[in-house]
Scaffold this active site. Structure first.
Site, PDB file in Angstrom:
ATOM      1  N   THR A 219      41.789  40.583  22.952  1.00 26.68           N
ATOM      2  CA  THR A 219      42.334  39.655  23.934  1.00 26.68           C
ATOM      3  C   THR A 219      41.277  38.604  24.288  1.00 26.68           C
ATOM      4  OG1 THR A 219      43.869  41.217  24.867  1.00 26.68           O
ATOM      5  CG2 THR A 219      42.942  39.655  26.403  1.00 26.68           C
ATOM      6  N   ARG A 247      57.044  46.128  23.946  1.00 26.61           N
ATOM      7  CA  ARG A 247      55.869  46.563  24.712  1.00 26.61           C
ATOM      8  C   ARG A 247      55.093  45.369  25.279  1.00 26.61           C
ATOM      9  NH1 ARG A 247      50.107  45.652  24.751  1.00 26.61           N
ATOM     10  NH2 ARG A 247      49.106  47.529  25.522  1.00 26.61           N
ATOM     11  N   GLY A 249      51.457  44.677  27.646  1.00 24.38           N
ATOM     12  CA  GLY A 249      50.271  45.334  28.198  1.00 24.38           C
ATOM     13  C   GLY A 249      49.881  44.784  29.556  1.00 24.38           C
ATOM     14  N   ASP A 250      48.611  44.913  29.863  1.00 20.56           N
ATOM     15  CA  ASP A 250      48.105  44.559  31.196  1.00 20.56           C
ATOM     16  C   ASP A 250      47.904  43.053  31.400  1.00 20.56           C
ATOM     17  OD1 ASP A 250      46.093  44.784  29.178  1.00 20.56           O
ATOM     18  OD2 ASP A 250      44.572  44.578  30.738  1.00 20.56           O
ATOM     19  N   THR A 271      40.154  43.146  29.243  1.00 17.88           N
ATOM     20  CA  THR A 271      40.598  43.439  27.879  1.00 17.88           C
ATOM     21  C   THR A 271      40.443  44.932  27.663  1.00 17.88           C
ATOM     22  OG1 THR A 271      40.123  43.176  25.527  1.00 17.88           O
ATOM     23  CG2 THR A 271      38.292  42.763  27.035  1.00 17.88           C
ATOM     24  N   GLY A 272      41.451  45.542  27.059  1.00 23.16           N
ATOM     25  CA  GLY A 272      41.316  46.976  26.834  1.00 23.16           C
ATOM     26  C   GLY A 272      42.658  47.632  26.613  1.00 23.16           C
TER      27      GLY A 272
HETATM   28  N1  ASP Z   1      44.821  44.555  26.954  1.00 15.95           N
HETATM   29  C1  ASP Z   1      45.594  44.101  25.835  1.00 15.95           C
HETATM   30  C2  ASP Z   1      46.932  44.762  25.831  1.00 15.95           C
HETATM   31  O1  ASP Z   1      47.009  45.924  26.126  1.00 15.95           O
HETATM   32  C3  ASP Z   1      44.940  44.349  24.535  1.00 15.95           C
HETATM   33  C4  ASP Z   1      43.575  43.744  24.448  1.00 15.95           C
HETATM   34  O2  ASP Z   1      42.834  43.699  25.419  1.00 15.95           O
HETATM   35  O3  ASP Z   1      43.239  43.299  23.351  1.00 15.95           O
HETATM   36  O4  ASP Z   1      47.899  44.129  25.455  1.00 15.95           O
END
Ligand code: ASP
Length: 354
Positions: A219, A247, A249-250, A271-272
């Site tokens: 991210t 889906r 994410g955060d 990011t995570g």
């Molecule tokens: N946090 C992002 C997600 O879960 C993924 C990422 O940080 O690369 O979509």
């Protein structure tokens, strides 16, 4: 400080620590291009150079805005758009693929001065998802738009539209095929409009090839303080490889992957492992800790550890009103960088770099 490559290590960096001895920065910017298993042994010298140059370009774009007295919002958007256009990062062009072989893009932006926020999820044709998030914030009465509705809105706002194949990269397609093969899931058809498969496989040291044993989140995000004391945060992502069922994410979840509040004195981009960063309300909790007196560094550390205690790894960048950026991660690396009016730009990749 710590052994290189130790997963679960919490690395903390104060890239701006030199600034503390000097006058406080008038403006300051920090960026990330994703955290994950990023180790020296797995990145060729060419790839190392390419990532650092890409981070520098994003810093340059954001700092050009801030140095001219521009707003933190414009700066974070400018920095993120550079990384959205760069195929090295999992955002915009270069985003990972869903199990169905599509690129579905999520982004968010937040203005610390009034806690206005905009977010989008599941975009497939808007070149700069962060610009769409900003339009949601400024041009709609809403905070969060998804899928075809979000795209129709972004198009109505005159944002640049592209063919979905614009986001295609061979590297991410390979990543999808590998992930689906490992899970025993069917491989979708190569997307329409994608270039033909290369006759010769990419060399391992090709800067556009994936680093060896790549397990990273990728991210991109930026946090900034401008010369008028305004804070802002922005984050953009393709999400996770082989994601299914719509889906999200955060990243576009305000308070999870993105948050900014001048009242709290903080801006955060994460990011995570998105599912865990949502459950730990990472970005909002960092700001709450800072409002209660924690430094960016200790607040960031506490929250990435909290997400880790639930089972999620990753990293955060934090900007506070003193203009000192803080970085925290529970992974062996995070592509990152910072620059301010008081401290020259600096980029880093591995957890043990400062
Ligand atoms: N946090 C992002 C997600 O879960 C993924 C990422 O940080 O690369 O979509």
């Amino acid at each position: 400080m710590t052994r290189i490559g130790l997963i679960g290590l919490v690395g903390l960096f104060f890239l701006g620590s030199a600034a503390q001895a000097q006058e406080a920065p008038r403006w300051s910017l920090a960026i990330h291009g994703g955290a994950g298993v990023i180790e020296r042994a797995n990145l060729s010298p060419e790839q190392d150079v390419a990532y650092r140059a890409a981070l520098q370009q994003a810093l340059d774009a954001g700092s050009a805005v801030l140095a001219q007295g521009g707003s933190a919002l414009d700066a974070v958007q400018a920095a993120v758009q550079v990384m959205e256009d760069d195929p090295l990062f999992n955002a915009g062009r270069g985003a990972v693929f869903t199990a169905a072989g599509r690129n579905e893009l999520d982004a968010a932006i937040m203005d610390g001065t009034n806690r206005a926020a905009g977010a989008v999820a599941g975009l497939t044709t808007i070149r700069h998802p962060v610009a769409a998030a900003r339009a949601v914030m400024e041009k709609s009465p809403h905070v969060f738009l998804i899928g075809p509705g979000a795209e129709a809105f972004a198009a109505q706002q005159g944002l640049e539209q592209v063919d979905p194949a614009f986001f295609f990269t061979e590297r991410r397609w390979r990543g999808l095929v590998d992930a689906l093969t490992a899970k025993g899931l069917p491989i979708p058809e190569r997307p329409q409009g994608a270039p033909p498969p290369p006759a010769v496989p990419m060399a391992a040291n090709d800067p556009s090839a994936p680093p060896l044993n790549e397990r990273k989140f990728g991210t991109v995000g930026a946090v900034a303080l401008d010369s008028q004391g305004r804070l802002a945060a922005a984050t953009s992502t393709g999400g996770t490889t082989a994601k299914q069922w719509g889906r999200v994410g955060d990243v576009p979840v305000i308070g999870a992957g993105t948050y900014a509040s001048n009242a709290d004195g903080c801006a955060v981009s994460a990011t995570g492992d998105g599912e865990f960063y949502i459950r730990a309300t990472v970005a909002r909790d960092i700001c709450a800790r800072i409002a209660s007196g924690a430094t960016g560094r200790t607040a960031g550390q506490a929250e990435v550890e909290d997400a880790k205690s639930l089972g999620g790894l990753g990293g955060v960048i934090v900007m506070t009103t003193d203009g000192v950026p803080a970085f925290a991660m529970t992974t062996s690396g995070m592509y990152r960088g910072a620059v301010s009016s008081a401290v020259p730009s600096h980029v880093a990749i591995y957890a043990d770099e400062d």
